[in-house]
Design an enzyme around this catalytic site. Structure first.
Site: not given
Length: 310
Positions: A16, A251, A269, A271, A275
């Site tokens: 990423e 998130r 999930e 996070n 981002g």
């Protein structure tokens, strides 16, 4: 907020990396616009030496994936006694691991898909679950390495080891039932769930390209869903944030089979370092709630420095 010296940690060497560089540059520019002194750091193996020389007031962790999101960098910063944004070491270790996340959240009442860890080589002999099912790496984000195996897929039956997929890159994978329906997400800032966004990828799958290529996914923010569904998702996002011990911002992503009402909602999930790019969901939701990008960044920093005041 007083003017600070802030090191923005970005880049690194995970899959990423490009996303992290975009996030980090956005954060750094916003902080400079608000009068802070910013040191941009593209993380390398000498990161401890670099930070020891800089001695910033706080580190804004804009890394995505390992080692910036899995507790490694957090442990280093703890040892160096440098404050940093987002979740701490223990939370990061748990949340990056999809199986540990299930073990932490399901007993707390968070609905998540049942799944099991499989050896990739076993996929060449038989399917681990009835098709359709999803295969994903245990500790990657941004839909890196996710494959949907359905009856008509060209992966083979069973999966052909020569077919392109995560089984070629990872020794073990998480297999989960495929949940038909809609893709939604909810951010939490501090102790407040912001809103729910529906994601409608134009290619039918919210993969890495759909997330980070302009025009590939429609964001419906706020989502056009029943009020009780929205409220339940926001409750689950906040519960997940709290039970995992997240800090700053998180998130939580959902799949919703809308034919089943609340019973069709599943958390995929949480996070811990979402981002912050121009296409990212957290800034979009913050804007919807009247919080500018710069205010969002400073709020995340504020919780890192003065958690009791947020």
């Amino acid at each position: 907020m007083d003017k600070l010296h802030i090191a923005v940690l970005m880049g690194g060497w995970s899959a990423e990396r490009p996303v992290s560089l975009m996030s980090g540059e956005g954060v750094a520019s916003a902080l400079e616009e608000r009068g802070h002194t910013v040191s941009r750091i593209d993380m390398d193996r000498n990161i401890a030496m670099v930070l020891n020389e800089l001695r910033p007031d706080v580190v804004f962790n804009a890394l995505h994936g390992c080692p910036g999101e899995d507790g490694s960098v957090q442990g280093m910063l703890d040892l160096m006694q440098i404050p940093y944004t987002h979740s701490g070491m223990v939370t990061s270790v748990i949340a990056i691991d999809k199986e540990l996340t299930k073990q932490s959240l399901v007993p707390e009442g968070v609905p998540m898909p049942e799944g099991k860890i499989v050896e990739s080589k076993s996929l060449y002999e038989s399917d681990p679950l009835p098709r359709p099912y999803v295969l994903k790496p245990i500790n990657e984000g941004s839909s890196v390495g996710v494959a949907i195996v359905h009856e008509g897929s060209d992966f083979g039956y069973p999966i052909d080891p020569k077919s392109k997929g995560p089984w070629q890159e990872f020794e073990t994978l998480l297999a989960e039932p495929f949940i038909k329906g809609r893709e939604l997400t909810c951010a939490v800032l501090g102790e407040r769930a912001l809103c729910v966004t529906e994601l409608v990828p134009k290619n039918g799958f919210y993969d890495f390209d759909a997330k980070y290529t302009d025009g590939m996914t429609d964001h419906i923010c706020p989502a056009e869903i029943p009020e009780d569904i929205k409220e339940y998702m926001m409750e689950l996002a906040l519960l997940s944030h709290q039970k995992l011990g997240c800090k700053g911002v998180s998130r939580t992503d959902f799949r919703w089979d809308d034919t089943l009402g609340k019973d069709g909602i599943f958390v995929l999930e949480t996070n811990t370092q979402p981002g912050m790019t121009p296409l990212s969901l957290v800034p979009e939701q913050a804007k919807q709630m009247g919080i500018s990008y710069g205010e969002l960044v400073e709020a995340i920093i504020g919780e890192a420095l003065w958690p009791d005041q947020q």
